[in-house]
Each structure stands twice: as C-alpha cells, then as structure tokens.
Enzyme design. Sequence first.
Site, PDB file in Angstrom:
ATOM      1  N   GLU A 189       0.840  -1.194   0.000  1.00 13.05           N
ATOM      2  CA  GLU A 189       0.000   0.000   0.000  1.00 13.05           C
ATOM      3  C   GLU A 189       0.876   1.246   0.000  1.00 13.05           C
ATOM      4  OE1 GLU A 189      -2.757  -0.406   3.246  1.00 13.05           O
ATOM      5  OE2 GLU A 189      -3.338  -2.431   2.600  1.00 13.05           O
ATOM      6  N   ASP A 419      -7.402 -10.647   6.370  1.00 16.28           N
ATOM      7  CA  ASP A 419      -6.656  -9.389   6.452  1.00 16.28           C
ATOM      8  C   ASP A 419      -5.354  -9.542   7.234  1.00 16.28           C
ATOM      9  OD1 ASP A 419      -6.150  -6.697   6.105  1.00 16.28           O
ATOM     10  OD2 ASP A 419      -8.017  -6.021   7.007  1.00 16.28           O
ATOM     11  N   GLU A 468      -6.612  -6.836  -2.231  1.00 12.58           N
ATOM     12  CA  GLU A 468      -6.287  -5.424  -2.002  1.00 12.58           C
ATOM     13  C   GLU A 468      -4.909  -5.123  -2.589  1.00 12.58           C
ATOM     14  OE1 GLU A 468      -6.735  -2.239   1.648  1.00 12.58           O
ATOM     15  OE2 GLU A 468      -5.845  -4.177   2.072  1.00 12.58           O
ATOM     16  N   GLU A 474      -9.540   3.751   1.641  1.00 10.94           N
ATOM     17  CA  GLU A 474      -9.472   3.817   3.100  1.00 10.94           C
ATOM     18  C   GLU A 474      -8.469   4.857   3.591  1.00 10.94           C
ATOM     19  OE1 GLU A 474      -8.293  -0.014   4.502  1.00 10.94           O
ATOM     20  OE2 GLU A 474      -6.253   0.144   3.726  1.00 10.94           O
TER      21      GLU A 474
END
Length: 684
Positions: A189, A419, A468, A474
Amino acid sequence: MFRPIVVTAMVVAITYAPIIAQKLEGKEIQLTSPNGKASIRFALKTNPTPYPKGIRPYYNISYEGKLVIKDSSLGIVLKGGAPLERNFSLIRTVHSTLDESYSPVYGVKRTIKNHCHQAAISLEERGGQHLRMDIIFRAYDEGVAFRYVFPGQEAFSQFELQEEESTFYFPQAYTAWALQLGKYTSNYESEFNKIAIWEITPQSIIGLPLLIQTTNREFWMAILEAAITNYAGMYLSGLPGVPEALVSKLSPLPSNKGLKVKATLPLKTPWRVLLLGKRPGDLIESNYLLLNLNDPCAISDPSWIKPGKAAWNWWSGTVAKGVNFQPGMNTPTMKHYVDFAAEHHLEYLVIDAGWYIRSDDSGDLTKMIPETDIPEIVRYGKERQVGIILWLHWSLVDAQMEKAFPLYEQWGVAGVKIDFMDRDDQGMVNFYLRVARKASQHRLLVDFHGAYKPDGLQRTWPNLITREAVLGLEYNKWSSRCTPKHDVTLPFTRMLAGPMDYTPGAFRTATRKQFSPRQQEPFAQGTRCHQLAMYVVFESPLQMLSDYPEAYRNQPGIEFLERVPTTWDETRVLLGQVGEYIAIARRHGQEWYVGSMTNWEPRTLRFPLDFLSPGRYRAEVYSDSEVSDEIPNDLIVQEVPVSASYWTAKLAPGGGQAIRFFPAARNKVRRALLQHPTQAQTAP
C-alpha cells in the site's frame, strides 16, 4: 458470469541431442512470438569483467525489432554452495507451441487466447555435483516470460535457496514508476513514483509490478510475476556498479532471514513476466497474460462463484441515520445494510472487523459477540438475495480454518475477507494456497486484504475473487495520499497484476482545498463522477460500495452503481497517460461502459466510438457539472442518442465521467434529463 472453460491445444516439440558447452558458447537460441513482434535470444557466454570467469546463461529481449532488454544473466545461489549460475553445458532444447482458448469464470475478457512459442533449455553444471537446471522461455505477442525448473535428481533433492539472481539490463536509462516499499514485510500500500531506473539502488526494495518506459518513449513494458507456488515473492533492486540494471530479490523466510526457499525437488519457480506494448494502455489490455501462465481451474464446478457488488460497513464508520436502533456492530445495523443492498440490487454485504469474540492477540472465529447473530443475518440476507462475507484476521484463519470454514458453510456464509498478512515469503504464499483450497471445498469466496499483489492464481482458484494490495480509498480516513493523480496511476501500475479491491464509491467528495481526513463519515478527493468512473476503470469482480446507506439514498449516480457490472466480455483502453488521465471501455453483453478519470488538472478527452457495433445506440451519461470544481458532488445526468463517431468528455479537476451505451431498440429505462440536481450532501 462466463461460460465453462473450453480448451483446444496443439503442442509440437523438437528435441535436440546433447551439445557440449564449448561448441555452444556464443551461439544463440532464438524464440519469436506468433506474430513476430516479441523475441527472446538465449546463449551461454563467458562472463564479461568484472564477473568471475565462467560460462553463464544470458538472455535478451527485442520488441518490433528493437532491443529492449540487453544481455542479462540468469542464475540462483544455493545455501552452502557456489552460485548455480555459470560453467554450464547445454543438454538439450525442446521447442513447442501452445495454442488454446478458454473462458475464465470472470474477468475482463470473455474468451482468452493462450498462444505462444516455448523453448525449454536444459542445462547441467560442469564439475561439482553436475546439478541440472532447466530454463523455460515463452514468447507471446503481448510479452515474454521465463522460469527456472529443477527436476528431481539424486545429488540434489533438498533445495535451499539463498537468492535468485535474475537480472534485467536496460540499453539506456529508462523511466520507471516504482513501488518503493523498503522492506519485504509489506501490504503493498504505497504510491508508484516516477523515477529513473538508475535511482533504484542496491538497497532499494521495489515491489511489482514495475512499469517502464523506454528512453525514446517508443515502447512500454512492465515486470511482473505469475504462478507463485511454494516459493517466495519477488522484488527488484539495483545492481552494484551497473546503474541501468535490476536484479531479483526474494522475500526471506521469517525464521531464517538468510534463506528464501526450502523445498524438495522437483520444483518450478514462478514465471518472470515482461508485458510489452507501444502504449501504456496496451499493457492493461494484455494483463490476462498472467492468467495464461497459471494452471487451469482446479474447481470442478465453479458455477457457485458469483461476481458482484457489496455494501460495506467499515469505511464510513458503520453509520446509519434516521433509524430506531443504535448503529454499530450489531444485528439491527447489519440488517439495515442488507436492506440497502437488496434495494439497490447488490449481491453482497461485507461485515468487517468486530463480529467475533477476540482479544488483542487471540480470538475464536466460531463465536460471535452477543450483539451480532451471524446466522440470523445470513438468513435475512438470503431472503433478500444478499450474500454475507465475513472479515477475519489471517492468524486466526491459519489456526482455525479447519473448523471455521465448515461452520460458515453450515451458516450459509458466501465468503471471507482475510486481512493483515503483510508478507509474501514462502510460508505465507503457501498459506494463500491452503486458504484457496479449503475455502473452495466449502464454497466460500475469498477477498485478501493486507495482501501481496495478484499473480494470476485466480485462474486456478477463481474463488480468490479479488485482492487489495493497493493504497485505496481507506487512506482518506487518515491521510491525503489517495489523490486523483494516484487514482489515474493505478490502472497502469498495480492493476496490471489483476483484480484490485480499491473499495470505491464515496458519495461525499471534496476538492483539494476542501479535503481533510477523518475517521467517521470520511470524504474522498475529487468529484462524484471520478468515483463512478472507478467502477469501469478499476478491475475487481467484487466491488464495494463503501459509503453508508443514507449517503446513497436518493442521490444521483446510485442508479449507475446499480447497473454497472463487475465482470466483462471485452476491454479497450481508449486514452491514457500515466498519472494524468485514462479512459477505458468495457463490454458486458450488448452494453458498453466507459469510465474516464483525470488528475487534479481539468481536461477534455476526445475518443472514437469505433468499439460500438453497427446500429443505433443511446448513452446514459454521468458528467461533472460546471460547478463541480467547487461542489464536487454536483453532476449532470443525461440520456442522449449517439449520433457521432467520436465522444468528447469534459472533466473537472479531480473529475470523471461514466457512460452506459446501450442499443436504442432495447431501451427500457426512463428518458428523463436531470441537470444540476440538488445536493443532499455538500463538501465539508
């Protein structure tokens, strides 16, 4: 839903007799793609200085007759021994052709052609233990791939890998868009930053995909990997003293940082993949190459796997307004979200963290908190044709999936969202495979968050419906990093690897000046039309509607989200420049959807409509308005006849446009014209 897989294949092989290394040194083996655009040349050559002397395997790649990867060495380093990278003899080569077609369960193309020329080159180490290693090359029209194969052999049964040293030497100082992670324990990310190749140092840890543009801007390429099985994830670093070269680095085992892979032979490494094209959009259109490099579907009857859209309680803060109960992680709130999903024809509700009993470092995936009755919510959802997907922490799944997954099947749960893995070492890679297999046995979809990038594994295990591995919506809850520029970089970078659970759908948006992060009822940056366009631009067979129900109710644009599919028959990239803008057209049945997005710069895009079949069409259009630069929730909704061969889209700063083209004869929707609708929510 796509039709069952249909495969036809033809393989023709020619095997050459053993050839001693001295005679082969400098002699090239050439492999060319079916249309001749891409070619690979392989040779055993004496190392140039400053490398140790010895005969090493080298490859280079050309595209449309021009060298894009110059001579680059291949090899591995085993624990406790000399690198397996030089002093080879060629044992044999086997040339073959693969030509098949198949239909994936879902995706961006209804029918995929897997057509390539392949060369399997068998090598043996001269001296020592005479270890054997094969290198498999494939030349596709859309790119090239190679992998190492280690056959079973008496002198070499236990495989302990210190490092893989696949190199990529560039003829010049190319430009790259790099995911600079800085460590191997990562959720992928971050932003893809534009840099020169020479800025990637030996200390860099660059995640894949890596997008690259040649110096003369003539070609584009991307480095990825496919079919990661019983192996470690690959990263890229610079080579000491060679500024225009990169080398592979593997994620280390947590229990032994000096070791990357432990296995018993035989073993196949993942494919190292280079997508090639003249436009950056060409790479988006050909990212199915990763699927081709994975095994066919392992699920005998995948008909239960249903793509779709999902309501989601987490991003907005589990908000519900105008209700007669206290919103939160409880049964009434989740039923409220189910009602919203049913009202707008969404297939799923994702119930996020907090529904099962847990402490800081432990929990029980089979025991619910008193406020939340999952079987009752599942029953309520089934009555309304809404499936339930449950959030889980990976460490508990690792320990409890054998008892939890059968229970979820008994409850009627549709899927799981797993997750916080944040690793892609060999152990974690094997965890993903165990989850895929066990979940398929209990008819559970899987959405991996806190994950590593996709590798085409969804062809083999299509219940791995999305992933993801992206800096997504988010981040607006706690930062300003998720910008329109980032949004129009992702299709050319992260999305090349496959489905991307960015979680779009914010209906409360803000300009650059207005925006500030907040946890409850957060805003997104850019316009509402920018968010609508994401459902066409961003590939994900499971797409979220991330806001809370009342944020959508009676709001312009919700009707587009009701209709837009999440799986496609055909994809075309109409326009695009990395980090600036993009326009993508995708077909579902007889309807075409077009999503256009821009960065913070306002712009007008003009593209041809030659993707439409002959006949009369109408267009349902969602556009930024004249005041969207100040009131980004404002938009214009129109239904118009299509009478021209080109389309012009005017985009506000951070803006977008979403269009549904449908045959005029099949128009079943209202023909109202809504201009400048009243804003139920304004910018902050």
